[in-house]
Design an enzyme around this catalytic site. Structure first.
Site, PDB file in Angstrom:
ATOM      1  N   HIS A  30     -14.229  18.270  45.723  1.00  0.00           N
ATOM      2  CA  HIS A  30     -13.227  17.385  46.201  1.00  0.00           C
ATOM      3  C   HIS A  30     -11.905  17.834  45.441  1.00  0.00           C
ATOM      4  O   HIS A  30     -11.917  17.492  44.221  1.00  0.00           O
ATOM      5  CB  HIS A  30     -13.309  16.120  47.147  1.00  0.00           C
ATOM      6  CG  HIS A  30     -14.458  16.397  48.745  1.00  0.00           C
ATOM      7  ND1 HIS A  30     -14.491  15.341  49.061  1.00  0.00           N
ATOM      8  CD2 HIS A  30     -14.790  17.937  48.922  1.00  0.00           C
ATOM      9  CE1 HIS A  30     -15.668  16.151  50.271  1.00  0.00           C
ATOM     10  NE2 HIS A  30     -15.829  16.930  49.941  1.00  0.00           N
ATOM     11  N   GLU A  32      -9.574  15.309  45.546  1.00  0.00           N
ATOM     12  CA  GLU A  32      -9.077  14.170  45.134  1.00  0.00           C
ATOM     13  C   GLU A  32      -9.521  13.958  44.050  1.00  0.00           C
ATOM     14  O   GLU A  32      -9.262  13.461  43.348  1.00  0.00           O
ATOM     15  CB  GLU A  32      -9.529  13.393  46.319  1.00  0.00           C
ATOM     16  CG  GLU A  32      -8.531  13.063  47.181  1.00  0.00           C
ATOM     17  CD  GLU A  32     -10.000  13.699  48.996  1.00  0.00           C
ATOM     18  OE1 GLU A  32     -10.182  13.464  49.506  1.00  0.00           O
ATOM     19  OE2 GLU A  32     -10.423  14.940  47.871  1.00  0.00           O
ATOM     20  N   CYS A  56     -12.927  11.358  51.814  1.00  0.00           N
ATOM     21  CA  CYS A  56     -14.473  10.885  52.440  1.00  0.00           C
ATOM     22  C   CYS A  56     -14.925   8.956  51.285  1.00  0.00           C
ATOM     23  O   CYS A  56     -14.148   9.232  50.137  1.00  0.00           O
ATOM     24  CB  CYS A  56     -15.613  11.989  52.051  1.00  0.00           C
ATOM     25  SG  CYS A  56     -15.979  12.046  50.234  1.00  0.00           S
ATOM     26  N   CYS A  59     -15.029  10.197  47.847  1.00  0.00           N
ATOM     27  CA  CYS A  59     -13.530   9.966  46.648  1.00  0.00           C
ATOM     28  C   CYS A  59     -12.860   8.843  47.027  1.00  0.00           C
ATOM     29  O   CYS A  59     -11.928   8.534  45.760  1.00  0.00           O
ATOM     30  CB  CYS A  59     -12.419  11.065  47.581  1.00  0.00           C
ATOM     31  SG  CYS A  59     -13.451  12.787  47.212  1.00  0.00           S
TER      32      CYS A  59
END
Length: 112
Positions: A30, A32, A56, A59
């Protein structure tokens, strides 16, 4: 031998359904986590991170462990998922502030 950084996106599936190993989920990192892993400044501790979607739980763990103190997010469309509920719980426990981005109506256009 040349050093190769990362994996080629052309070598993995981008499917959302099917056997786990044949979907994108075990391979995708992801935004992040990518931002945290690729940060090259002096310190990330105490900083803010701007994201499109609320992070999420995976992350969120990386955000907390890296010392980021505020998450500015644009959209919380997955707010009813267990992943986001756990993210918010962890952020609250760790003292990480999260704020929805409020547009000021400024538009920016770029030709790439």
């Amino acid at each position: 031998m040349a050093f190769r950084f990362g994996c080629s996106d052309d070598e993995i599936s981008w499917e959302r359904e099917g056997d786990f190993a044949d979907t994108k989920y075990p391979y995708v990192c992801h935004a992040e986590l990518n931002a945290i892993l690729n940060y090259t400044g002096s310190t990330i501790k105490g900083s803010k991170i701007y994201v499109a979607l609320f992070p999420c739980n995976e992350c969120a763990k990386a955000i907390i462990q890296s010392g980021i103190k505020e998450v500015i997010y644009k959209c919380d469309k997955y707010r009813d998922t267990d992943s986001v509920k756990v993210s918010k719980k962890m952020f609250d426990m760790a003292g990480v502030k999260y704020t929805q981005y409020q547009s000021r109506g400024i538009k920016l256009e770029m030709d790439l």
